[in-house]
Design an enzyme around this catalytic site. Sequence first.
Site, short mmCIF file in Angstrom:
data_model
loop_
_atom_site.label_atom_id
_atom_site.label_comp_id
_atom_site.label_asym_id
_atom_site.label_seq_id
_atom_site.Cartn_x
_atom_site.Cartn_y
_atom_site.Cartn_z
N LYS A 127 -6.30 -32.82 53.63
CA LYS A 127 -6.31 -33.58 54.88
C LYS A 127 -5.39 -32.91 55.90
O LYS A 127 -4.48 -32.16 55.53
CB LYS A 127 -5.81 -35.00 54.63
CG LYS A 127 -6.69 -35.86 53.75
CD LYS A 127 -6.03 -37.21 53.52
CE LYS A 127 -6.87 -38.10 52.62
NZ LYS A 127 -8.12 -38.56 53.27
N ARG A 177 -14.62 -42.60 45.15
CA ARG A 177 -15.87 -42.98 44.48
C ARG A 177 -15.95 -42.41 43.07
O ARG A 177 -16.60 -42.98 42.20
CB ARG A 177 -17.07 -42.55 45.33
CG ARG A 177 -17.24 -41.06 45.51
CD ARG A 177 -18.01 -40.69 46.76
NE ARG A 177 -17.23 -40.95 47.97
CZ ARG A 177 -17.68 -40.73 49.20
NH1 ARG A 177 -18.91 -40.26 49.39
NH2 ARG A 177 -16.93 -40.98 50.25
#
Length: 498
Positions: free
Chosen positions: A276, A350
């Site tokens: 990020k 996920r």
Amino acid sequence: MSVKFEISFAKTVRLNGGLAILLKDADSESPAGAAGADPANVFAKAARIARFTAKGLSSLDIVAPEGSPVDRIIVIGTGRAKELNAHDWLKLGGAAAARIRNVEKAAIFIDLPGVQAGGKAAADFALGMLLRAYSFDTYKTKKGDDDDKNGAQKPVKVTIVTPDVAAAKKLFAASEAIADGVILARDLVNEPPNVLGPVEFAAKAKALEKLGVEVEILTEREMRRLGMGALLGVAQGSVRPPRLVIMQWKGGKAKEKPVAFIGKGVVFDTGGISIKPAAGMEDMKGDMGGAAAVTGLMHTLAARGAKVNAIGVIGLVENMPDGNAQRPGDIVTSMSGQTIEIINTDAEGRLVLCDALWYTNDRFKPQFMINLATLTGAILVALGNLQAGLFSNDDQLANQLTAAGLVTNERLWRMPLGKDYDKMIDSKFADMKNTGGRYAGSITAAQFLKRFVQETPWAHLDIAGTAMGSTLDEINQSWGSGFGVRLLDELVRENYES
């Protein structure tokens, strides 16, 4: 430092100094409790001068004149009191809590003329006070004005005057359980990542055993034996070992199927190899907001003795870049046996959830599964931080969740699912890939999870915009909001308790 309250309920109260808080209906002439707290009717002149109209959550602060039974009077407007709902009472309690400073005791009058504020209103008002009083100041070394020499907060003794004391006391016991669960969730989200790793988080969940919750903690070895390659792939770049925590509350009938809640617990998310940007990365300590909400919910259900069998499962990992970290292009095998091509290591939540969902479904055969996750930035683009995204394969469950959100004001907006979206996560090299690309990001993430729930009624709550950094309001002044605890407690209470 945060204010602490000792809250009690009474039909009447003897006033002898301190603070009186009076609620004022926009449609009435006098505030609640005015005859006893303001015999000189100083409110009338003060209201006229200040042009106070009792608009909802507005306030008027009055220094009581010499000879008054109290030292200070605060009048809080309710708007049209006949239109107040449960959440409005919470907000009024929060507004009152915000104005209680530098006093030892306070009497609060909520029985408005023409609007009987019974036990439910009193308990909701008190819950609002507890939620507003919270602040995360564990690591602050300077004491506040209300603290003693050791830094301990001196509690303010609060008496809420209500005509239905017995009902208020009974309902407030459940309200305290809700407040404690929300506050636990807030604490977990607010903790710095160097303090709260997967092992430390698991220990916090283990502490629920004192409430009667059965807690199991699976280690990396046990998860590997079960074939949880998706979850373990996320964890392999960190020196901190992953954990899967299973919490069971057995408050229902012996053979009754449980309800199940699954939380994403990425205790810190750098993005991994798909790293990020540095700006704002500190907020990724809150990427375990789903696991925090599930833990807080299990606390609440146990503390109030909910008559339901409930399962809470949280997958706890840290997503770090390292020589051993998962790479884009890797293919992992989930517990379900389905293979997953890793396109972006920052689409890791996920991967944690898919193994946790499969494990929960396979072992417990629940009535439904609801997972909570700070899953996608795309849901922030779609809904901002005012509502969470709701995805579901079951209309009844979705409708129950939406209704619970309206009651608690933890609102949900149902998003679509469909075969065309599902195709977007098909992979050339594996059964699926972990991201469908830039468009419809929150939907394709939900489609990914749907592949691991089989026919079980299921809902996915994407709480990326609501679990942390959401808009501050009358009952939350914290970065970590505890979103989901009150919502899911309401869902269980109204639909699934025996």
